[in-house]
Design a protein around this motif. Structure first.
Motif, short mmCIF file in Angstrom:
data_model
loop_
_atom_site.label_atom_id
_atom_site.label_comp_id
_atom_site.label_asym_id
_atom_site.label_seq_id
_atom_site.Cartn_x
_atom_site.Cartn_y
_atom_site.Cartn_z
N ALA A 1 -1.42 2.79 -14.74
CA ALA A 1 -0.81 2.51 -13.44
C ALA A 1 -0.59 1.00 -13.30
O ALA A 1 -1.36 0.20 -13.83
N GLN A 2 0.48 0.67 -12.59
CA GLN A 2 0.76 -0.73 -12.36
C GLN A 2 -0.29 -1.30 -11.41
O GLN A 2 -0.74 -0.63 -10.49
N SER A 3 -0.65 -2.59 -11.60
CA SER A 3 -1.69 -3.15 -10.77
C SER A 3 -1.57 -4.66 -10.67
O SER A 3 -0.92 -5.31 -11.49
N PHE A 34 4.81 -12.80 -5.73
CA PHE A 34 4.70 -13.45 -4.43
C PHE A 34 3.26 -13.87 -4.17
O PHE A 34 2.32 -13.23 -4.65
N TRP A 35 3.10 -14.92 -3.39
CA TRP A 35 1.83 -15.23 -2.75
C TRP A 35 2.07 -15.28 -1.24
O TRP A 35 2.99 -15.95 -0.76
N TYR A 36 1.19 -14.55 -0.54
CA TYR A 36 1.19 -14.56 0.92
C TYR A 36 -0.14 -15.14 1.41
O TYR A 36 -1.17 -15.00 0.74
N VAL A 37 -0.12 -15.71 2.60
CA VAL A 37 -1.34 -16.22 3.23
C VAL A 37 -1.51 -15.54 4.58
O VAL A 37 -0.53 -15.26 5.29
N ALA A 92 1.17 -10.56 -4.76
CA ALA A 92 1.90 -9.30 -4.69
C ALA A 92 2.98 -9.27 -5.77
O ALA A 92 3.50 -10.32 -6.17
N VAL A 93 3.31 -8.08 -6.24
CA VAL A 93 4.27 -7.93 -7.33
C VAL A 93 5.19 -6.75 -7.05
O VAL A 93 4.81 -5.79 -6.38
N PHE A 104 0.21 -5.12 -3.44
CA PHE A 104 -0.64 -6.28 -3.18
C PHE A 104 -1.94 -6.21 -3.96
O PHE A 104 -2.50 -5.14 -4.22
N GLY A 105 -2.45 -7.39 -4.30
CA GLY A 105 -3.80 -7.49 -4.80
C GLY A 105 -4.79 -7.36 -3.66
O GLY A 105 -4.41 -7.26 -2.49
#
Lengths: 114, 115
Positions: A1-3, A34-37, A92-93, A104-105
């Protein structure tokens, strides 16, 4: 699975020190990253995104991230931490392998010590 | 420009009750989605919609229902609330097409507690 894997659920740095938040992804095709905060009690804001134009991506508030295909990594850095950087950060990817959905991670909480 | 608006911000339910979380966007975005955020698990996709009249399941759809009758609104319904649905819920929207090229805009979140 994608992760998407973010190493370290909590990271603590001193004010003025280097910030390094780690993110590894799985994808056999070129991904979008992506990086989100998320500041306390708020929604998510985009810090930066990688869309294959350049491997080093600069974002807001002095953050940047480098895409390394050989390491399947997209680590987030900032040369000098500020107290206002204390927040939770999410990597996130997406790609067609992820069904064109953003995955998201687990997130990394950054603490900045004075 | 309000962006993505979620209501209510806070809600406490008893087990078995039903409720609807509202989400509205004023950016004419085709794509809308609901995520739940739980400690140590990041954000997980519940349901999403690529346009009015079209919805699909995400990673964790059980116990939730959605509909998309207009471009602007995307309500999330909890049919019979359970303690496992205690979470923070985020609505997010973007323009249609490639998820990589079009960035999600998030609402401020709705914190739900189920007793």
């Amino acid at each position: 699975a994608q992760s998407v894997t973010q190493l370290g659920s909590h990271v603590s740095v001193s004010e003025g020190a280097l910030v390094l938040l780690r993110c590894n992804y799985s994808s056999s095709v070129p991904p979008y990253l992506f990086w989100y905060v998320q500041y306390p009690n708020q929604g998510l804001q985009l810090l930066l995104k990688y869309t294959s134009a350049a491997t080093l991506v600069k974002g807001i508030n002095g953050f940047e991230a480098e895409f390394k295909k050989s390491e399947t990594s997209f680590h987030l850095t900032k040369p000098s931490a500020h107290m206002s950087d204390a927040a939770e950060y999410f990597c996130a990817v997406t790609s067609w392998e992820y069904g064109n959905k953003l995955v998201f991670g687990a997130g990394t909480i950054l603490r900045v010590k004075s | 420009n309000a962006g993505v608006t979620q209501t209510p911000k806070f809600q406490v339910l008893k087990t078995g009750q039903s409720m609807t979380l509202q989400c509205a966007q004023d950016m004419n975005h085709e794509y809308m989605s609901w995520y739940r955020q739980d400690p140590g698990m990041g954000l997980r996709l519940i349901h999403y919609s690529v346009g009015a009249g079209i919805t699909d399941q995400g990673e964790v759809p059980n116990g939730y229902n959605v509909s998309r009758s207009t471009t602007e609104d995307f309500p999330l319904r909890l049919l019979s609330a359970a303690p496992s649905q205690t979470s923070v819920y985020f609505c997010a929207s973007r323009t249609g097409g490639n998820a990589g090229a079009n960035v999600l805009t998030f609402g401020a979140g709705s914190r739900l507690t189920v007793l």
